[in-house]
Structures are given as structure tokens and as C-alpha cells.
Scaffold this motif. Structure first.
Motif, PDB file in Angstrom:
ATOM      1  N   LEU A 180       0.774  -1.008   0.400  1.00 38.43           N
ATOM      2  CA  LEU A 180      -0.486   0.199  -0.213  1.00 38.43           C
ATOM      3  C   LEU A 180       1.294   1.486  -0.683  1.00 38.43           C
ATOM      4  O   LEU A 180       0.886   2.181  -0.476  1.00 38.43           O
ATOM      5  CB  LEU A 180      -0.709  -0.074   1.590  1.00 38.43           C
ATOM      6  CG  LEU A 180      -1.689   1.175   0.989  1.00 38.43           C
ATOM      7  CD1 LEU A 180      -2.588   1.282   0.502  1.00 38.43           C
ATOM      8  CD2 LEU A 180      -2.812   1.117   2.645  1.00 38.43           C
ATOM      9  N   ASN A 181       2.143   1.256   0.606  1.00 41.88           N
ATOM     10  CA  ASN A 181       2.924   2.490   0.680  1.00 41.88           C
ATOM     11  C   ASN A 181       3.641   2.487   1.778  1.00 41.88           C
ATOM     12  O   ASN A 181       3.372   0.967   1.958  1.00 41.88           O
ATOM     13  CB  ASN A 181       2.127   3.150   1.718  1.00 41.88           C
ATOM     14  CG  ASN A 181       2.041   3.138   3.072  1.00 41.88           C
ATOM     15  OD1 ASN A 181       2.989   2.711   3.162  1.00 41.88           O
ATOM     16  ND2 ASN A 181       0.704   3.245   3.249  1.00 41.88           N
ATOM     17  N   GLU A 182       5.214   3.183   1.763  1.00 45.76           N
ATOM     18  CA  GLU A 182       6.022   2.866   2.743  1.00 45.76           C
ATOM     19  C   GLU A 182       6.308   4.244   3.481  1.00 45.76           C
ATOM     20  O   GLU A 182       6.540   4.674   2.938  1.00 45.76           O
ATOM     21  CB  GLU A 182       7.045   3.267   1.390  1.00 45.76           C
ATOM     22  CG  GLU A 182       8.055   1.584   1.534  1.00 45.76           C
ATOM     23  CD  GLU A 182       9.469   1.909   0.778  1.00 45.76           C
ATOM     24  OE1 GLU A 182      10.453   2.474   1.059  1.00 45.76           O
ATOM     25  OE2 GLU A 182       9.736   1.425  -0.526  1.00 45.76           O
ATOM     26  N   PRO A 183       5.770   2.874   4.878  1.00 51.08           N
ATOM     27  CA  PRO A 183       6.046   3.469   5.452  1.00 51.08           C
ATOM     28  C   PRO A 183       7.289   5.592   6.149  1.00 51.08           C
ATOM     29  O   PRO A 183       8.086   4.405   5.793  1.00 51.08           O
ATOM     30  CB  PRO A 183       5.652   4.013   7.064  1.00 51.08           C
ATOM     31  CG  PRO A 183       5.739   2.553   7.049  1.00 51.08           C
ATOM     32  CD  PRO A 183       5.921   2.253   4.739  1.00 51.08           C
ATOM     33  N   ARG A 184       7.039   6.148   6.235  1.00 44.68           N
ATOM     34  CA  ARG A 184       8.174   7.236   6.965  1.00 44.68           C
ATOM     35  C   ARG A 184       9.062   7.051   7.669  1.00 44.68           C
ATOM     36  O   ARG A 184       7.850   6.043   8.451  1.00 44.68           O
ATOM     37  CB  ARG A 184       7.214   8.820   6.332  1.00 44.68           C
ATOM     38  CG  ARG A 184       6.144   9.452   8.329  1.00 44.68           C
ATOM     39  CD  ARG A 184       5.615  10.237   7.779  1.00 44.68           C
ATOM     40  NE  ARG A 184       4.848   9.864   6.306  1.00 44.68           N
ATOM     41  CZ  ARG A 184       4.125  10.972   6.100  1.00 44.68           C
ATOM     42  NH1 ARG A 184       4.951  12.832   6.264  1.00 44.68           N
ATOM     43  NH2 ARG A 184       3.590  10.430   4.771  1.00 44.68           N
ATOM     44  N   TYR A 185       9.828   7.498   8.172  1.00 50.11           N
ATOM     45  CA  TYR A 185      10.102   7.308   9.573  1.00 50.11           C
ATOM     46  C   TYR A 185       9.638   8.719  10.281  1.00 50.11           C
ATOM     47  O   TYR A 185      10.122   9.872   9.340  1.00 50.11           O
ATOM     48  CB  TYR A 185      12.158   7.602   9.146  1.00 50.11           C
ATOM     49  CG  TYR A 185      12.378   6.215   8.762  1.00 50.11           C
ATOM     50  CD1 TYR A 185      12.593   5.078   9.468  1.00 50.11           C
ATOM     51  CD2 TYR A 185      12.804   6.282   7.427  1.00 50.11           C
ATOM     52  CE1 TYR A 185      13.489   3.803   9.013  1.00 50.11           C
ATOM     53  CE2 TYR A 185      13.305   5.220   7.060  1.00 50.11           C
ATOM     54  CZ  TYR A 185      13.475   4.068   7.860  1.00 50.11           C
ATOM     55  OH  TYR A 185      13.734   2.405   7.496  1.00 50.11           O
ATOM     56  N   ALA A 186       9.903   8.514  11.486  1.00 47.83           N
ATOM     57  CA  ALA A 186       9.875   9.893  12.140  1.00 47.83           C
ATOM     58  C   ALA A 186      10.801  10.841  12.633  1.00 47.83           C
ATOM     59  O   ALA A 186      12.289   9.889  13.267  1.00 47.83           O
ATOM     60  CB  ALA A 186       8.668   9.751  13.730  1.00 47.83           C
ATOM     61  N   SER A 187      10.671  11.964  12.292  1.00 50.60           N
ATOM     62  CA  SER A 187      11.643  12.594  12.601  1.00 50.60           C
ATOM     63  C   SER A 187      11.494  13.494  14.356  1.00 50.60           C
ATOM     64  O   SER A 187      10.831  12.859  14.525  1.00 50.60           O
ATOM     65  CB  SER A 187      11.103  14.356  12.060  1.00 50.60           C
ATOM     66  OG  SER A 187      10.876  14.251  12.114  1.00 50.60           O
TER      67      SER A 187
END
Ligand code: AMP
Length: 249
Positions: A180-187
Motif C-alpha cells: 500500500l505504501n512505504e512508511p516514513r521515518y519519524a523525525s
């Protein structure tokens, strides 16, 4: 439009899971815990819908021990607006989780509930389906694409050997697949901001939900050890072993 995202605390996917010595359960002592990867994809999808201006509020919900607040905070750092923890101890069955989520849905009235297709600890793949049934809502499992507007959701599902596209009226339940997507990293700034976002704590009794288990876990066993392989000198020896030892040709 409000979206509810269910996030589960599970053993981190990089950890090699071990059974307890008495075989009663998985060893959780000193083991790194994380947000279930499919739930992370669900959070990411909700955040993308908010960035597109379709969604106005994202509520992350977890059911479990107090420590599940850590996974809610992760969801908040990824972009959820507020969190709800339904505190509960012990082994929770998908039906109990689905009933707790249904009670939260009744209070929050979201238009969409996003869940992972499966939690990588219990491998149940049941909660989203049960929640949809309890809500009397439409469901699309294994979503690899999701579009949403005020009239409804359109979901492309990964099915054996192809794709299926469904239109759903809202409110609806959607469970996420890997693509579905590639999750981002939390900054880091977002992790700091997440500490200040609201996180309400309730419990099953307050929600009027019976979470007593209907099944009992009898044993947990690791897979059988694989025997070490051998090196053969040439193709002739390989064929001989396949024929006379393994007896597979
Ligand atoms: P399962 O049916 O256990 O494989 O889980 C499927 C999905 O249901 C997970 O990816 C979560 O989105 C949701 N879920 C399951 N257990 C919990 C829990 N304890 N708290 C919040 N969400 C959960």
C-alpha cells in the motif's frame, strides 16, 4: 473526515522470536517491541490522506498493556493527531480486540477504520473482518491502493493471481497489505511534538466490553531445526543422492 487507526504492540520484526523454556508462550523478556509493520502502513496511509486534505483527524487506538502507549506515541510521531489506549492485560483474542475497537468506533464515529491485515505475532488476520461485522460496515481487506472522498472509498485488493477493485460506502473498514505504501521515518522534532499530543486511557470495563478469552493457548513450539547441508563434488553425485538418498527423483 475522521479516521481511526488500530495499532498493535508486537515483538519487533527484526527479533528472532524464541519460545519460553516451558513452551507456554513466546519469550517477551528483554525483547524489543515495536508497532506492528502493517499497522505502521495503516498510519502512513491515514497521514497521506490527511496531507491530501481528505482526512481532518487521525486517532490511533491500541488495546493492551500500559506499555502500548509507546506504539501510540510512535503513531503520533508519524502524524496521528491523538491516541486512545484501551488498557487490558493477558492474551487478547481478535474478537475481544474487535469488540473494544467497536466501542471506540461508537464513541468516535470515524468514517474510516484502518487496520493492518495481520499482526505479525499472532498471525490471526481476523480483527478487521470481525470489526466490520460488528459495525455492520463494508470491508476491504489486503488493500494495495486506497482512494477516499466524501461519497466513499475505492480500494484495490491483492488477491491470488491479480487485483480486485471495490467501491465501499462509508463508514468502512480497510486492512492494509504490504504494498500500500512505504512508511516514513519519524523525525526527531515530530517525536518531541508527539509527546505533547493527547493520549486518553480507558479500559474494557469502562467501555462495557467482555474480553474474557474463548480459547486457550496450549503450546508454542519453534520450527524444527534444519539439518546442515552438504557439498557434492559434481552433478553425478548430486543426481545419485537425489535418487538414492533423498529419493525425490
Ligand atoms: P490480527 O487479526 O490479530 O492479525 O490483527 C490485524 C490488525 O488488527 C492489526 O494489524 C491491528 O491493526 C489490529 N489489532 C490487532 N490487535 C490489536 C491490538 N491489541 N490493539 C490495536 N489494534 C490491534
Amino acid at each position: 473526515m475522521k479516521v481511526l487507526v488500530a495499532v498493535k504492540r508486537v515483538v519487533d520484526y527484526n527479533v528472532k522470536v524464541r519460545a519460553k523454556a516451558d513452551g507456554s508462550d513466546v519469550e517477551l523478556n528483554n525483547v524489543k517491541m515495536s508497532i506492528n509493520p502493517f499497522c505502521e502502513i495503516a498510519v502512513e496511509e491515514a497521514v497521506r490522506l490527511k496531507e491530501k486534505g481528505v482526512v481532518t483527524e487521525i486517532v490511533a487506538v491500541s488495546i493492551g498493556a500500559t506499555q502500548s502507549q509507546e506504539q501510540i506515541r510512535t503513531a503520533l510521531a508519524l502524524g496521528a493527531d491523538r491516541g486512545i489506549l484501551v488498557e487490558a492485560e493477558g492474551r487478547l483474542e481478535p474478537l475481544a480486540i474487535a469488540k473494544c475497537l467497536k466501542a471506540v468506533v461508537d464513541k468516535e464515529q470515524p468514517q474510516l477504520v484502518l487496520l493492518g491485515k495481520q499482526a505479525i505475532d499472532g498471525d490471526n488476520n481476523q480483527t478487521g473482518q470481525m470489526l466490520a461485522a460488528l459495525m455492520g460496515a463494508g470491508q476491504a481487506t489486503f488493500a494495495s491502493e486506497l482512494t477516499l472522498d466524501a461519497d466513499g472509498a475505492k480500494v484495490t485488493r491483492e488477491v491470488d493471481g491479480g487485483l480486485q477493485t471495490l467501491a465501499l460506502t462509508l463508514p468502512a473498514v480497510v486492512t492494509t497489505d504490504l504494498r500500500l505504501n512505504e512508511p516514513r521515518y519519524a523525525s526527531l522534532p515530530n517525536i518531541m511534538k508527539a509527546k505533547k499530543k493527547p493520549l486518553d486511557v480507558t479500559n474494557a470495563a469502562e467501555l462495557g466490553v467482555d474480553i474474557a478469552p474463548r480459547t486457550e493457548q496450549l503450546a508454542v513450539e519453534p520450527p524444527a531445526e534444519r539439518a546442515a547441508g552438504i557439498k557434492v563434488a559434481d552433478v553425478g553425485e548430486l543426481l545419485d543422492k537425489l535418487k538414492n538418498e533423498a529419493k525425490v527423483i
